[in-house]
Design a protein around this motif. Structure first.
Motif, mmCIF file in Angstrom:
data_model
loop_
_atom_site.group_PDB
_atom_site.id
_atom_site.type_symbol
_atom_site.label_atom_id
_atom_site.label_comp_id
_atom_site.label_asym_id
_atom_site.label_seq_id
_atom_site.Cartn_x
_atom_site.Cartn_y
_atom_site.Cartn_z
ATOM 1 N N ILE A 1 5.102 0.222 6.415
ATOM 2 C CA ILE A 1 3.888 -0.029 5.184
ATOM 3 C C ILE A 1 4.647 -0.185 3.803
ATOM 4 C CG2 ILE A 1 2.119 0.997 4.108
ATOM 5 C CD1 ILE A 1 1.492 0.076 7.049
ATOM 6 N N SER A 2 5.851 0.582 3.774
ATOM 7 C CA SER A 2 6.615 0.193 2.454
ATOM 8 C C SER A 2 7.080 -1.041 2.168
ATOM 9 C CB SER A 2 7.718 1.167 2.348
ATOM 10 O OG SER A 2 7.078 2.718 2.213
ATOM 11 N N ASP B 1 4.653 0.358 -5.581
ATOM 12 C CA ASP B 1 4.214 1.725 -5.013
ATOM 13 C C ASP B 1 3.436 1.640 -4.045
ATOM 14 O OD1 ASP B 1 3.395 4.420 -4.852
ATOM 15 O OD2 ASP B 1 2.264 4.633 -6.504
ATOM 16 N N PRO B 2 4.064 2.247 -2.732
ATOM 17 C CA PRO B 2 3.290 2.095 -1.357
ATOM 18 C C PRO B 2 2.137 2.850 -1.398
ATOM 19 C CG PRO B 2 5.703 2.579 -1.018
ATOM 20 C CD PRO B 2 5.252 2.662 -2.726
ATOM 21 N N LEU B 3 1.751 3.953 -1.951
ATOM 22 C CA LEU B 3 0.518 4.732 -2.034
ATOM 23 C C LEU B 3 -0.413 3.911 -2.868
ATOM 24 C CD1 LEU B 3 -1.085 7.124 -1.579
ATOM 25 C CD2 LEU B 3 -0.020 8.140 -3.751
ATOM 26 N N ALA B 4 0.076 3.096 -3.730
ATOM 27 C CA ALA B 4 -0.925 2.225 -4.598
ATOM 28 C C ALA B 4 -1.497 1.105 -3.706
ATOM 29 C CB ALA B 4 -0.410 1.690 -5.851
ATOM 30 N N PHE B 5 -0.557 0.550 -2.584
ATOM 31 C CA PHE B 5 -0.853 -0.349 -1.883
ATOM 32 C C PHE B 5 -1.864 0.084 -1.029
ATOM 33 C CE2 PHE B 5 0.236 -1.594 2.420
ATOM 34 C CZ PHE B 5 -0.583 -3.034 2.358
ATOM 35 N N SER B 6 -1.667 1.176 -0.268
ATOM 36 C CA SER B 6 -2.560 2.027 0.587
ATOM 37 C C SER B 6 -3.878 2.050 0.102
ATOM 38 C CB SER B 6 -2.032 3.204 1.251
ATOM 39 O OG SER B 6 -0.848 2.927 1.869
ATOM 40 N N LYS B 7 -3.885 2.734 -1.364
ATOM 41 C CA LYS B 7 -5.363 2.961 -1.710
ATOM 42 C C LYS B 7 -5.888 1.601 -2.048
ATOM 43 C CE LYS B 7 -4.231 7.203 -4.479
ATOM 44 N NZ LYS B 7 -4.068 7.722 -5.833
ATOM 45 N N ALA B 8 -5.487 0.397 -2.475
ATOM 46 C CA ALA B 8 -6.059 -0.633 -2.502
ATOM 47 C C ALA B 8 -6.489 -1.576 -1.297
ATOM 48 C CB ALA B 8 -5.062 -1.691 -3.378
ATOM 49 N N PRO C 1 -3.885 1.050 5.970
ATOM 50 C CA PRO C 1 -2.874 -0.125 6.723
ATOM 51 C C PRO C 1 -2.769 0.311 8.158
ATOM 52 C CG PRO C 1 -2.294 0.177 4.174
ATOM 53 C CD PRO C 1 -3.391 1.437 4.508
ATOM 54 N N LEU C 2 -2.053 1.690 8.323
ATOM 55 C CA LEU C 2 -1.920 2.126 9.402
ATOM 56 C C LEU C 2 -2.919 2.148 10.640
ATOM 57 C CD1 LEU C 2 0.424 5.298 8.912
ATOM 58 C CD2 LEU C 2 0.940 3.140 10.071
#
Length: 275
Positions: A240-241, A251-258, A267-268
């Motif tokens: 995911i990162s 920022d992977p967290l920002a990506f997951s939120k978007a 994503p998972l």
């Protein structure tokens, strides 16, 4: 005797909607308004005469004339007392309706005299012919296509040269902006960066992008990033990162939120669903 017809549609096409259409053979002195509409209504006068009032100006119109009721404008129109008019009309709306109409000189005064054997009139007849057909999703797509054709004929017969030159410039900038977005989606791409590359004012770029696509350039950039991330989630073994980095998120967290805001799953979860 001519029968009046009226058909109304309940559809939600974002770019362009046909809202209603019909034919009206008016009695003497029949009037409508003053009123304000939330869509555009194009009229073609088949026979007879009447008066059309817009922007506090009264104009006498007759057979072969066209007039349009613009969105959010106060209009009033009345059939003649001796030779009342009959007209065919089409009402439409959508995010692209106004920008398309502005490519026609008709919008300057909101009335004009049509050519003999006008393509506009023939196309309006084609549209109201759908009143005899069973309404299906397929027919809805067909009738939207016929509406686009009607507006094309309107621009062809009443071109707005200045607006069309401006529209051509918009198309050129749009093509360049899209090329930049699809080339640099893997970076933390900002609207300001694109505007600087095109040597355009940021607000101007935002405006023409919205007019042409119906969505903001910021939303479009995100959409491209999200679609590419879906492809990577399905067709690669990247973490995911790594995927976040591949579509320009630091920022992977920002990506997951978007991603979750866009697709309502993480994503998972998306990857597991599509295994």
């Amino acid at each position: 005797m001519t029968l009046n017809t009226y058909n109304e549609f309940d559809n939600n096409n974002f770019d362009l909607n046909i809202d209603h259409y019909g034919f009206e053979s008016c009695p003497p002195n029949y009037a409508f308004g003053p009123s304000v509409r939330n869509n555009f209504v194009l009229h073609y006068i088949i026979e007879g005469s009447g008066q059309f009032t817009i922007y506090n100006k009264v104009t006498s119109l007759g057979a072969g004339d066209i007039f349009i009721l613009p969105k959010d404008a106060v209009t009033y129109y009345q059939a003649d007392g001796d030779q009342p008019w009959s007209y065919i009309w089409v009402g439409f709306s959508g995010s692209r309706a106004e920008s398309i109409l502005l490519q026609s000189s008709l919008m300057a005064k909101c009335f004009a005299t049509s050519q003999k054997d006008s393509k506009i009139l023939n196309q309006m007849y084609r549209l109201i012919a759908y009143a005899d057909k069973k309404f299906t999703e397929s027919n809805e797509l067909e009738i939207i296509g016929e509406l686009y054709k009607l507006l094309a004929f309107l621009i062809e017969e009443f071109p707005n040269q200045e607006a069309q030159e401006s529209h051509n410039n918009h198309k050129k900038y749009m093509k360049q902006a899209l090329k930049i977005i699809h080339s640099l989606y893997d970076t933390p791409l900002q609207v300001t960066t694109i505007a600087e590359k095109l040597n355009l004012n940021r607000s101007y770029l935002y405006k023409i992008f919205k007019e042409e696509t119906g969505q903001s350039i910021k939303d479009y950039i995100l959409m491209v990033k999200m679609k590419k991330s879906c492809d990577l989630l399905i067709n690669s073994s990247l973490t995911i990162s790594q995927i976040a980095s591949s579509v320009g998120f630091t920022d992977p967290l920002a990506f997951s939120k978007a991603f979750k805001k866009t697709y309502q799953v993480s994503p998972l979860q998306f990857r597991k669903i599509n295994e």
